[in-house]
Motif scaffolding. Structure first.
Motif, mmCIF file in Angstrom:
data_model
loop_
_atom_site.group_PDB
_atom_site.id
_atom_site.type_symbol
_atom_site.label_atom_id
_atom_site.label_comp_id
_atom_site.label_asym_id
_atom_site.label_seq_id
_atom_site.Cartn_x
_atom_site.Cartn_y
_atom_site.Cartn_z
ATOM 1 N N LEU A 4 21.841 -21.647 -12.531
ATOM 2 C CA LEU A 4 21.954 -22.199 -11.183
ATOM 3 C C LEU A 4 22.541 -23.597 -11.220
ATOM 4 N N ARG A 5 22.091 -24.421 -12.173
ATOM 5 C CA ARG A 5 22.646 -25.764 -12.299
ATOM 6 C C ARG A 5 24.131 -25.719 -12.643
ATOM 7 N N VAL A 8 26.005 -24.834 -9.515
ATOM 8 C CA VAL A 8 26.114 -25.979 -8.609
ATOM 9 C C VAL A 8 27.186 -26.954 -9.104
ATOM 10 N N GLY A 9 27.212 -27.188 -10.427
ATOM 11 C CA GLY A 9 28.240 -28.069 -10.974
ATOM 12 C C GLY A 9 29.637 -27.522 -10.772
ATOM 13 N N LEU A 11 30.533 -25.500 -8.401
ATOM 14 C CA LEU A 11 30.830 -25.603 -6.975
ATOM 15 C C LEU A 11 31.309 -27.007 -6.621
ATOM 16 N N ARG A 12 30.673 -28.013 -7.201
ATOM 17 C CA ARG A 12 31.126 -29.394 -6.976
ATOM 18 C C ARG A 12 32.552 -29.573 -7.491
ATOM 19 N N PRO A 107 29.798 -18.973 -1.875
ATOM 20 C CA PRO A 107 28.433 -19.438 -1.622
ATOM 21 C C PRO A 107 28.073 -19.483 -0.144
ATOM 22 N N THR A 157 29.177 -15.459 -6.788
ATOM 23 C CA THR A 157 29.324 -16.914 -6.893
ATOM 24 C C THR A 157 29.066 -17.374 -8.314
#
Length: 396
Positions: A4-5, A8-9, A11-12, A107, A157
């Motif tokens: 998950l982390r 998120v990275g 996605l950034r 997402p 995703t």
């Protein structure tokens, strides 16, 4: 949790690429309208390309920037780096924008469809369903079926977004990097410039220490010597005045010691060595004339030289905020991202700060950061707010 982390990275990273593609599209249109022939158009292309280089460097191997832009239009059009930037602009402003939007939609659909059972009753059936679906389904059962589709998008995703992000970054890594064979010479030039900046910063620091000792501590010691001599001469002629002279000598000694301690703290604050960077920055934030919110999240210690650089950058920045910005609040955020230490300083002042601002000290901050092969970015539009972003290699 680790996946998950990572998602998120990624996605950034994708959002950063989407941002530069949004900037690239209007500049691409301006280029087709002939604005590349103007210095402003060429600088705009270089600026958005440099922004993409900085983004790619944060998320992977460094992308070294090109030499300065040629001054003439004909020379610029002949420059290989300019032509490579134009090729990247054409791809990133069109295909890169579509790829970024595709990566962002995954997402969004995952959240929208997964949470649909929580808000499906608020949706008017005549308006169709969520996302690209035609209808909200048959009551709660249909909403739950849509939520299963949301889980599929969530899995997509996590599984597909890294590849989409690499695809989006590929043109930049291919076109914005220097031509083959130029990397070494550019790196040598960059290291030469940072070495000169380090020497300048060192010389400036020595001059500051010399001025502090000469104008402060030395004068106190001279006054102390005069008072002791006066007390010795008054011992026979006027013994009653000796006590007063010694009291004044003691005051001068205490002031000299206080100024000497201040000079020592300016070289390397003892609190850095004793309690770490977080405690040292807490002292700066507490003593700031402008209320300052501090957020430091460092899992361990960095190199002493890096921590000292961060300390002095924050100290100088908060001094600038108090003197020049007219701000009512400031914030300092420190994070560690792998082997990079990330520092952000913001204030809600009137903005308009720049490296050419007289007396701002920003040039000294930039030189100190570049001396450690770091990156310095200042955003300060008129009216504010002002944001200073610093990246430093954390070391060990």
């Amino acid at each position: 949790m680790t996946r998950l982390r990572v998602a998120v990275g990624v996605l950034r990273h994708n959002l950063g690429g989407l941002g530069t593609s949004v900037l690239a599209l209007p500049i691409l249109i301006a280029v087709f309208l002939g604005l590349l022939l103007t210095p402003l158009g060429r600088r705009a292309v270089r600026r958005v390309a440099d922004r993409e280089r900085a983004r790619l460097t944060r998320w992977g191997p460094p992308v070294i920037g090109p030499p300065p832009l040629p001054t003439g239009t004909r020379d610029a059009l002949r420059d290989p780096s300019v032509r490579r930037e134009l090729a990247w602009l054409a791809v990133h402003g069109t295909i890169g924008l579509l790829v970024g939007l595709a990566g962002l939609s995954l997402p969004i659909y995952a959240i929208e469809y997964t949470t649909f059972p929580l808000w499906f009753r608020a949706l008017d059936p005549s308006l169709g369903g969520p996302g690209f679906l035609s209808g909200p389904g048959d009551g709660l059962t249909g909403a739950l079926e849509i939520s299963v589709l949301g889980l599929v998008f969530a899995a997509a995703t996590i599984g597909l977004l890294p590849g989409i992000t690499r695809l989006q970054a590929f043109p930049g890594r291919r076109q914005l990097a220097p031509p083959p064979g130029a990397d070494l010479s550019l790196r040598v030039a960059e290291l030469t410039a940072t070495r000169a900046a380090a020497l300048d910063a060192h010389a400036t620091e020595l001059r500051r220490i010399e001025r502090s000792l000469h104008d402060g501590t030395q004068n106190r010691l001279v006054a102390l010597n005069v008072l002791i001599g006066a007390a010795r001469r008054a011992q026979d002629r006027n013994p009653a005045a000796v006590a007063e002279l010694l009291d004044r000598a003691q005051d001068a000694t205490e002031q000299a010691l206080a100024e000497l301690r201040a000079v020592v703290r300016g070289i390397l604050p003892p609190v850095l060595d004793d309690r770490g960077l977080a405690s040292a920055l807490a002292g700066l934030a507490g003593a700031s004339a402008v209320p300052c919110r501090l957020d430091v999240q460092l899992p361990g210690r960095c190199a002493v030289s890096v921590e000292a650089t961060v300390y002095f950058v924050v100290a100088e920045a908060l001094t600038n905020v108090a003197k020049h910005s007219g701000a009512s609040a400031a914030a300092v955020t420190v994070r560690r991202d792998g082997e990079r230490l990330l520092l952000r300083i913001t204030d809600d002042g009137h903005g308009g700060a720049g490296l050419d601002s007289g007396g701002s000290g920003l040039t000294g901050i930039r030189r100190r950061i570049e001396a450690y092969d770091g990156r310095f970015t200042l955003t300060s539009p008129p009216g504010g707010p002002t944001t200073m972003d610093v990246e430093l290699p954390c070391g060990s």
